[in-house]
Design a protein around this motif. Structure first.
Motif, short mmCIF file in Angstrom:
data_model
loop_
_atom_site.label_atom_id
_atom_site.label_comp_id
_atom_site.label_asym_id
_atom_site.label_seq_id
_atom_site.Cartn_x
_atom_site.Cartn_y
_atom_site.Cartn_z
N PHE A 56 0.83 -1.21 0.00
CA PHE A 56 0.00 0.00 0.00
C PHE A 56 0.87 1.26 0.00
CE2 PHE A 56 -1.93 3.38 2.59
CZ PHE A 56 -3.05 3.68 1.81
N LEU A 57 1.89 1.29 0.86
CA LEU A 57 2.79 2.44 0.93
C LEU A 57 3.54 2.63 -0.38
CD1 LEU A 57 4.28 1.97 4.52
CD2 LEU A 57 2.68 3.75 3.78
N LEU A 58 3.97 1.50 -0.99
CA LEU A 58 4.71 1.58 -2.24
C LEU A 58 3.85 2.13 -3.37
CD1 LEU A 58 6.69 -1.80 -2.15
CD2 LEU A 58 7.60 0.49 -1.77
N VAL A 59 2.63 1.62 -3.48
CA VAL A 59 1.73 2.07 -4.55
C VAL A 59 1.41 3.54 -4.39
CG1 VAL A 59 -0.60 1.82 -5.51
CG2 VAL A 59 0.74 -0.21 -4.95
N MET A 60 1.12 3.94 -3.16
CA MET A 60 0.77 5.34 -2.91
C MET A 60 1.95 6.26 -3.21
SD MET A 60 -0.94 6.89 0.54
CE MET A 60 0.44 6.34 1.55
N ALA A 61 3.15 5.88 -2.77
CA ALA A 61 4.32 6.72 -3.02
C ALA A 61 4.65 6.79 -4.51
CB ALA A 61 5.52 6.16 -2.25
N ALA A 62 4.50 5.67 -5.20
CA ALA A 62 4.87 5.61 -6.62
C ALA A 62 3.94 6.45 -7.49
CB ALA A 62 4.87 4.16 -7.10
N LEU A 63 2.68 6.54 -7.13
CA LEU A 63 1.69 7.16 -8.02
C LEU A 63 1.26 8.56 -7.60
CD1 LEU A 63 -0.63 4.09 -8.73
CD2 LEU A 63 1.30 4.94 -10.06
N MET A 64 1.78 9.09 -6.50
CA MET A 64 1.31 10.39 -6.03
C MET A 64 1.67 11.51 -6.99
SD MET A 64 -0.57 11.33 -3.48
CE MET A 64 -0.32 10.18 -2.12
N ILE A 65 2.89 11.52 -7.53
CA ILE A 65 3.28 12.58 -8.47
C ILE A 65 2.51 12.47 -9.79
CG2 ILE A 65 5.19 13.47 -9.88
CD1 ILE A 65 7.04 12.98 -7.52
#
Length: 474
Positions: free
Chosen positions: A66-75
Motif C-alpha cells: 500500500f505504501l509503495l503504490v501510494m508513493a509511486a503514483l502520487m506525483i
C-alpha cells in the motif's frame, strides 16, 4: 522564469462560512479516511492473519505494498488533475478507493486482500489526495481563509492518523476487522454525496501531454527508496543498495524532465519547482513533521504494547492526548495565521514538539502508569498541528494555479516519504532491543531530527502576519 505565486489579498475574506463548510467537509473527510486507512491496520494484524489463514508477515506485506503504490503514483496522480480535472480525479479516486475497501471487507484470502487494500486503495489514494490540496488552494485565495481550510483538512488528517488505532481497535473488538473496511466504504459514499457542493474552479485541459516515461521513472525511483527505507530494520546492505539505486533512477527522472523542458515538451514534474527557496524549505519542514509524527507514534505504540503489555484499545486511549492536541491547534489555524507569521508558527511547532519528546522520555522512565505518556503526547499533538498547516500553506501558495497539480503531487510524496522514514528509523532502533533504553534512544534521534526541522524553519522568509511567507522576494 519563475511562476508568480497565487494572489493572497487580505481584503478578500474567502468563501462565506456556510459555503466554506459545504466545500471543506468532503475535502477534509477524504484526508481523514486516507489517514485512517494508513494507521488502523496496525491493531488488526493478528485478527486479519488468523481470519485469512496467513501470517503477520503476510499482512505486513499488504501494508508495505500500500505504501509503495501510494508513493509511486502520487506525483503522476497530481499531474493527471490538470488533464482530467480536479473534481473528476477526486471522485474517480474515491470510487477506486471504495471498491478496494469493499473488496478487502469480503476478502477470502491474502491475495484478494492485497488487491483491495494495497493496490486499489493505494491507487485511489494517489488519485484523490492531490485534488484535496489543489482544490483547497484554489478555492480559498487569501491567507487566513486558506489557513482555516488547511487547518480543517490537516485536523481531520491528524485525527485519522492518531485516532485510527483506537477507532480500528474498537470496531474490531466490537464487531470484526472486516467491519472497519465497511466503515471506510460508508465514509467514501458520504464523501461522494457531499462532493456535489465542490466546483472545480479551473477547466480540465485534455490536450495536455502526459509523460509516461517520466511517470515510470519516478514510480520506480520512489518504490526503491521506500523499499529501502522500510527494509532498514532487517537488511543493512540491501537497504543501502536500494536507496542508491533509487537515487540514480530519480536522477535519471530529473534529467529527463530537464530535457523535456528544454525541448518544449511537458515534463511530469518541472525542475523549476525547486527554484523557489521558500517552497523548498517548507517541503523540508513538512517532511520532518510527518517523520516525527509517525516515528513517535510507532515508538510509543510499540513500547506500550511490547514492553508494558497494553492492549490495542488501551494504547489507543493514551494516544487520544495527541489527537486532542493536534485537533486543537489545527482548528485554531485561522486565528493563529491572523496573529503570527507562517515562519513563527512552524518554529513554535517544532519547539513544542521537541519539548513533548523530552517529556515522553523523562516521565515514562519515572512512572509505570500509561498516563505518564499523555503530557508528552499532548505537546507533540499541539506542536505538530500548529506547524502542519502553515508548512502546507507556504508550499501550495508559492506557485500559481497552473502549477498546483505538480506541487501537490510533490508535496504529498515528500510527506509520505517522511512517514515511511520515521517508521523505519524508529523501528530499526526499537526492534533491536524493545526496552526503555532503546525507546529513549529512538526518541532522542527523533528529537535531534526535530531540531534540524527547527533550523530549516528559521530560514523561511519572515513575511507579515496576513501575508504568506512565499510573497517575500529572494
Amino acid at each position: 522564469m519563475p511562476v508568480p505565486p497565487l494572489p493572497a489579498s487580505t481584503d478578500s475574506p474567502g468563501p462565506p462560512r456556510a459555503a466554506t463548510h459545504r466545500i471543506l467537509a468532503p475535502l477534509a473527510l477524504a484526508q481523514f479516511i486516507c489517514s485512517f486507512a494508513g494507521s488502523n491496520l496496525n491493531v488488526m494484524i493478528t485478527d486479519i492473519s488468523e481470519d485469512l489463514h496467513t501470517t503477520a508477515q503476510g499482512v505486513q506485506i499488504a501494508i508495505t505494498v500500500f505504501l509503495l503504490v501510494m508513493a509511486a503514483l502520487m506525483i503522476p496522480g497530481g499531474k493527471l488533475t490538470d488533464r482530467y480535472g480536479r473534481k473528476r480525479c477526486l471522485v474517480a479516486g474515491l470510487l477506486v478507493y471504495g471498491t478496494g475497501a469493499l473488496l478487502s471487507a469480503f476478502a477470502p484470502g491474502l491475495g484478494v486482500f492485497i488487491l483491495g487494500n494495497s493496490l486499489l486503495e493505494g491507487v485511489g489514494t494517489a488519485l484523490l489526495i492531490p485534488p484535496v490540496y489543489i482544490l483547497t488552494t484554489l478555492l480559498f485565495t487569501d491567507v487566513t481563509s486558506r489557513a482555516r481550510a488547511f487547518g480543517a483538512v490537516m485536523a481531520l488528517g491528524g485525527l485519522g492518523a492518531a485516532a485510527g488505532p483506537l477507532i480500528g481497535g474498537l470496531i474490531t473488538s466490537a464487531l470484526s476487522w472486516r467491519a472497519a473496511f465497511v466503515f471506510q466504504v460508508l465514509v467514501v459514499v458520504l464523501i461522494i454525496v457531499l462532493s456535489r457542493e465542490v466546483v472545480d474552479p479551473l477547466p480540465p485541459d485534455p490536450r495536455l501531454s502526459f509523460d509516461t516515461g517520466g511517470a515510470l521513472l519516478s514510480a520506480t525511483g520512489l518504490v526503491l527508496v521506500v523499499m529501502g527505507i522500510l527494509a532498514a530494520d532487517d537488511y543493512g546492505w540491501l537497504t543501502v543498495g536500494m536507496l542508491l539505486l533509487g537515487a540514480l533512477v530519480l536522477a535519471g527522472f530529473f534529467r529527463r524532465a530537464r530535457a523535456n523542458e528544454r525541448s518544449g515538451r511537458e515534463p511530469l514534474l518541472s525542475p523549476t519547482l525547486f527554484r523557489n527557496r521558500a517552497s523548498n524549505l517548507a517541503l523540508v519542514t513538512q517532511h520532518i513533521q510527518w517523520l516525527i509524527l509517525m516515528g513517535v507514534s510507532f515508538v510509543v505504540a510499540a513500547y506500550l504494547q511490547v514492553v508494558r503489555g497494553f492492549d490495542a484499545v488501551h494504547t489507543g486511549v493514551i494516544f487520544t492526548a495527541a489527537t486532542l492536541g493536534l485537533l486543537a491547534s489545527s482548528l485554531a489555524a485561522e486565528r493563529l495565521a491572523k496573529r503570527w507569521a507562517q515562519r513563527t508558527l512552524v518554529m513554535a511547532g517544532f519547539t513544542v514538539t521537541v519539548c513533548g519528546i523530552a517529556l515522553l522520555i523523562g516521565m515514562a522512565g519515572g512512572s509505570s502508569s500509561g498516563w505518564a505518556f499523555t503530557p508528552g503526547l499532548l505537546l507533540i499533538g499541539l506542536g505538530t498541528g500548529a506547524m502542519l498547516t502553515p508548512s502546507v500553506n507556504v508550499v501550495q501558495s508559492s506557485f500559481g494555479e497552473e502549477r498546483q497539480g505538480e506541487i501537490s503531487g510533490l508535496s504529498r510524496s515528500v510527506s509520505n516519504l517522511g512517514s515511511s522514514l520515521g517508521t523505519a528509523i524508529a523501528g530499526t532502533i526499537l526492534v533491536a532491543d524493545p526496552a526503555f533504553g532503546a525507546y529513549a534512544v529512538a526518541l532522542v534521534v527523533l528529537a535531534v531530527i526535530g531540531l534540524g526541522g527547527l533550523g530549516a524553519a528559521t530560514l523561511l522568509p519572515a513575511g507579515r502576519r496576513n501575508e504568506p511567507a512565499c510573497q517575500k522576494r529572494w
